[in-house]
Write a protein that holds these residues in place. Structure first.
Motif, PDB file in Angstrom:
ATOM      1  N   VAL A  18       8.402 -25.360 -11.684  1.00  0.00           N
ATOM      2  CA  VAL A  18       8.388 -24.466 -10.524  1.00  0.00           C
ATOM      3  C   VAL A  18       6.997 -23.884 -10.319  1.00  0.00           C
ATOM      4  N   VAL A  19       6.224 -23.719 -11.390  1.00  0.00           N
ATOM      5  CA  VAL A  19       4.871 -23.153 -11.263  1.00  0.00           C
ATOM      6  C   VAL A  19       3.916 -24.139 -10.590  1.00  0.00           C
ATOM      7  N   LEU A  20       4.293 -25.392 -10.507  1.00  0.00           N
ATOM      8  CA  LEU A  20       3.517 -26.387  -9.767  1.00  0.00           C
ATOM      9  C   LEU A  20       4.023 -26.517  -8.341  1.00  0.00           C
ATOM     10  N   VAL A  21       5.336 -26.541  -8.181  1.00  0.00           N
ATOM     11  CA  VAL A  21       5.927 -26.833  -6.883  1.00  0.00           C
ATOM     12  C   VAL A  21       5.705 -25.703  -5.883  1.00  0.00           C
ATOM     13  N   ILE A  22       5.941 -24.458  -6.280  1.00  0.00           N
ATOM     14  CA  ILE A  22       5.818 -23.352  -5.328  1.00  0.00           C
ATOM     15  C   ILE A  22       4.399 -23.228  -4.771  1.00  0.00           C
TER      16      ILE A  22
ATOM     17  N   CYS B 217       3.898 -25.957  -2.226  1.00  0.00           N
ATOM     18  CA  CYS B 217       4.593 -25.637  -0.972  1.00  0.00           C
ATOM     19  C   CYS B 217       3.800 -24.619  -0.167  1.00  0.00           C
ATOM     20  N   VAL B 218       3.289 -23.605  -0.852  1.00  0.00           N
ATOM     21  CA  VAL B 218       2.516 -22.557  -0.180  1.00  0.00           C
ATOM     22  C   VAL B 218       1.259 -23.136   0.445  1.00  0.00           C
ATOM     23  N   LEU B 219       0.497 -23.914  -0.315  1.00  0.00           N
ATOM     24  CA  LEU B 219      -0.764 -24.454   0.186  1.00  0.00           C
ATOM     25  C   LEU B 219      -0.551 -25.396   1.367  1.00  0.00           C
ATOM     26  N   SER B 220       0.488 -26.223   1.299  1.00  0.00           N
ATOM     27  CA  SER B 220       0.716 -27.176   2.387  1.00  0.00           C
ATOM     28  C   SER B 220       1.196 -26.487   3.649  1.00  0.00           C
ATOM     29  N   LEU B 221       2.190 -25.610   3.534  1.00  0.00           N
ATOM     30  CA  LEU B 221       2.733 -24.940   4.712  1.00  0.00           C
ATOM     31  C   LEU B 221       1.738 -23.940   5.297  1.00  0.00           C
ATOM     32  N   ALA B 222       1.098 -23.151   4.428  1.00  0.00           N
ATOM     33  CA  ALA B 222       0.110 -22.194   4.916  1.00  0.00           C
ATOM     34  C   ALA B 222      -1.132 -22.909   5.433  1.00  0.00           C
ATOM     35  N   GLY B 223      -1.438 -24.089   4.876  1.00  0.00           N
ATOM     36  CA  GLY B 223      -2.557 -24.866   5.400  1.00  0.00           C
ATOM     37  C   GLY B 223      -2.325 -25.260   6.846  1.00  0.00           C
ATOM     38  N   ILE B 224      -1.086 -25.602   7.178  1.00  0.00           N
ATOM     39  CA  ILE B 224      -0.741 -25.891   8.575  1.00  0.00           C
ATOM     40  C   ILE B 224      -0.948 -24.643   9.420  1.00  0.00           C
TER      41      ILE B 224
ATOM     42  N   TRP C  94       7.894 -36.198  -8.005  1.00  0.00           N
ATOM     43  CA  TRP C  94       6.467 -36.528  -7.998  1.00  0.00           C
ATOM     44  C   TRP C  94       6.043 -37.066  -6.649  1.00  0.00           C
ATOM     45  N   LEU C  95       6.944 -37.731  -5.945  1.00  0.00           N
ATOM     46  CA  LEU C  95       6.646 -38.129  -4.567  1.00  0.00           C
ATOM     47  C   LEU C  95       6.500 -36.889  -3.693  1.00  0.00           C
ATOM     48  N   ASP C  96       7.450 -35.955  -3.830  1.00  0.00           N
ATOM     49  CA  ASP C  96       7.378 -34.716  -3.049  1.00  0.00           C
ATOM     50  C   ASP C  96       6.077 -33.970  -3.337  1.00  0.00           C
TER      51      ASP C  96
ATOM     52  N   ALA D  92      11.481 -28.624   0.634  1.00  0.00           N
ATOM     53  CA  ALA D  92      12.853 -28.235   0.315  1.00  0.00           C
ATOM     54  C   ALA D  92      13.408 -29.079  -0.832  1.00  0.00           C
ATOM     55  N   ASP D  93      13.121 -30.387  -0.814  1.00  0.00           N
ATOM     56  CA  ASP D  93      13.624 -31.254  -1.875  1.00  0.00           C
ATOM     57  C   ASP D  93      12.999 -30.884  -3.217  1.00  0.00           C
ATOM     58  N   ALA D  94      11.699 -30.597  -3.223  1.00  0.00           N
ATOM     59  CA  ALA D  94      11.025 -30.213  -4.465  1.00  0.00           C
ATOM     60  C   ALA D  94      11.541 -28.878  -4.986  1.00  0.00           C
ATOM     61  N   VAL D  95      11.710 -27.906  -4.094  1.00  0.00           N
ATOM     62  CA  VAL D  95      12.221 -26.596  -4.503  1.00  0.00           C
ATOM     63  C   VAL D  95      13.632 -26.720  -5.052  1.00  0.00           C
ATOM     64  N   ARG D  96      14.450 -27.547  -4.413  1.00  0.00           N
ATOM     65  CA  ARG D  96      15.833 -27.730  -4.854  1.00  0.00           C
ATOM     66  C   ARG D  96      15.876 -28.303  -6.270  1.00  0.00           C
ATOM     67  N   GLN D  97      14.991 -29.243  -6.564  1.00  0.00           N
ATOM     68  CA  GLN D  97      14.996 -29.865  -7.893  1.00  0.00           C
ATOM     69  C   GLN D  97      14.555 -28.889  -8.983  1.00  0.00           C
TER      70      GLN D  97
END
Length: 253
Positions: free
Chosen positions: A142-146, A149-156, A227-229, A211-216
């Motif tokens: 989770v310390v990698l995924v969150i 997610c933040v960098l990609s979404l906030a980058g947009i 790892w794809l996500d 969402a898929d990465a967070v769910r896992q």
């Protein structure tokens, strides 16, 4: 901000710029926390009521979709409005005269808003799982995924903010992007509840991978798909932040 003639190290630039952003929002962080909690939790309750009786997979999608919604509301949207505001009032022109790198401005701003959104994110996870009856199984990943997610979404959001003409336009565009990404794929609804064309569209939506990465990593199980996500989110974050820096007018002294 240090005014030495010698350019500070990247770490010093990051810390100074991050503290600058945090201090700028010290008066309104309470409002950010409240809106960041209320909207995702109400969404979780509403969608949870609709998904009731559809099985645990549907409820898990509702929870993780609400978490992604929290990230978009409190990171993507706020970052977009902040960059648009800094561009409009000349803050970026001022920062360009200082011995700092433009990409440090972008990264520090994104992560500063992530820090401000952490209370809302934690409450959404804990309260949302309790309200929906979802059992959490948190993975160390989770310390990698969150952050990805933040960098990609906030980058947009940063790219929208730097290209929008006004903060109001940036707000409208990010709201539209949030709505489109929230429903463009199995974010709040499981794949078996969506039409085939929407599932194909989800391959191009960053929120689906988030969402898929967070769910896992929060509910499990963790599979090779993670790892794809993570790879897609990392690539998207790099592209979004690079394009933001490319579009940013930066006339350094």
């Amino acid at each position: 901000m240090r005014m030495d003639t010698k350019r500070p190290t990247l770490i010093d630039q990051f810390v100074d710029l991050g503290l600058m952003q945090l201090s700028n929002w010290r008066w309104s962080w309470r409002g950010m926390v409240v809106t960041g909690m209320v909207t995702p939790l109400l969404s979780a309750l509403a969608m949870g009521a609709l998904a009731k009786g559809s099985g645990p997979a549907a409820i898990a999608h509702v929870l993780t979709g609400s978490i992604v919604l929290a990230l978009m509301f409190e990171n993507q949207n706020k970052v977009a409005q902040n960059f648009s505001f800094m561009k409009q009032v000349g803050t970026l022109d001022f920062l360009a005269t200082l011995p700092v790198h433009r990409f440090m401005v972008i990264v520090a701003t994104v992560l500063a808003f992530f820090v401000l959104s952490l209370p809302a994110l934690v409450v959404t996870v804990v309260a949302g799982s309790a309200l929906l009856g979802v059992t959490l199984s948190v993975s160390p990943l989770v310390v990698l995924v969150i952050p990805l997610c933040v960098l990609s979404l906030a980058g947009i959001g940063a790219f929208i903010g730097i290209t929008a003409r006004t903060p109001e336009e940036a707000g409208s565009l990010t709201l539209m992007a949030t709505i489109l990404m929230l429903f463009a794929g199995p974010v709040v609804l499981p794949p078996d509840r969506l039409p085939e064309w929407l599932l194909r569209l989800s391959d191009f939506s960053p929120s689906s991978y988030a969402a898929d990465a967070v769910r896992q990593v929060l509910i499990g199980p963790v599979t090779g798909r993670l790892w794809l996500d993570a790879g897609v989110l990392a690539a998207l974050a790099a592209l979004a932040l690079w394009f933001t820096g490319f579009k940013m007018q930066w006339k350094s002294a």
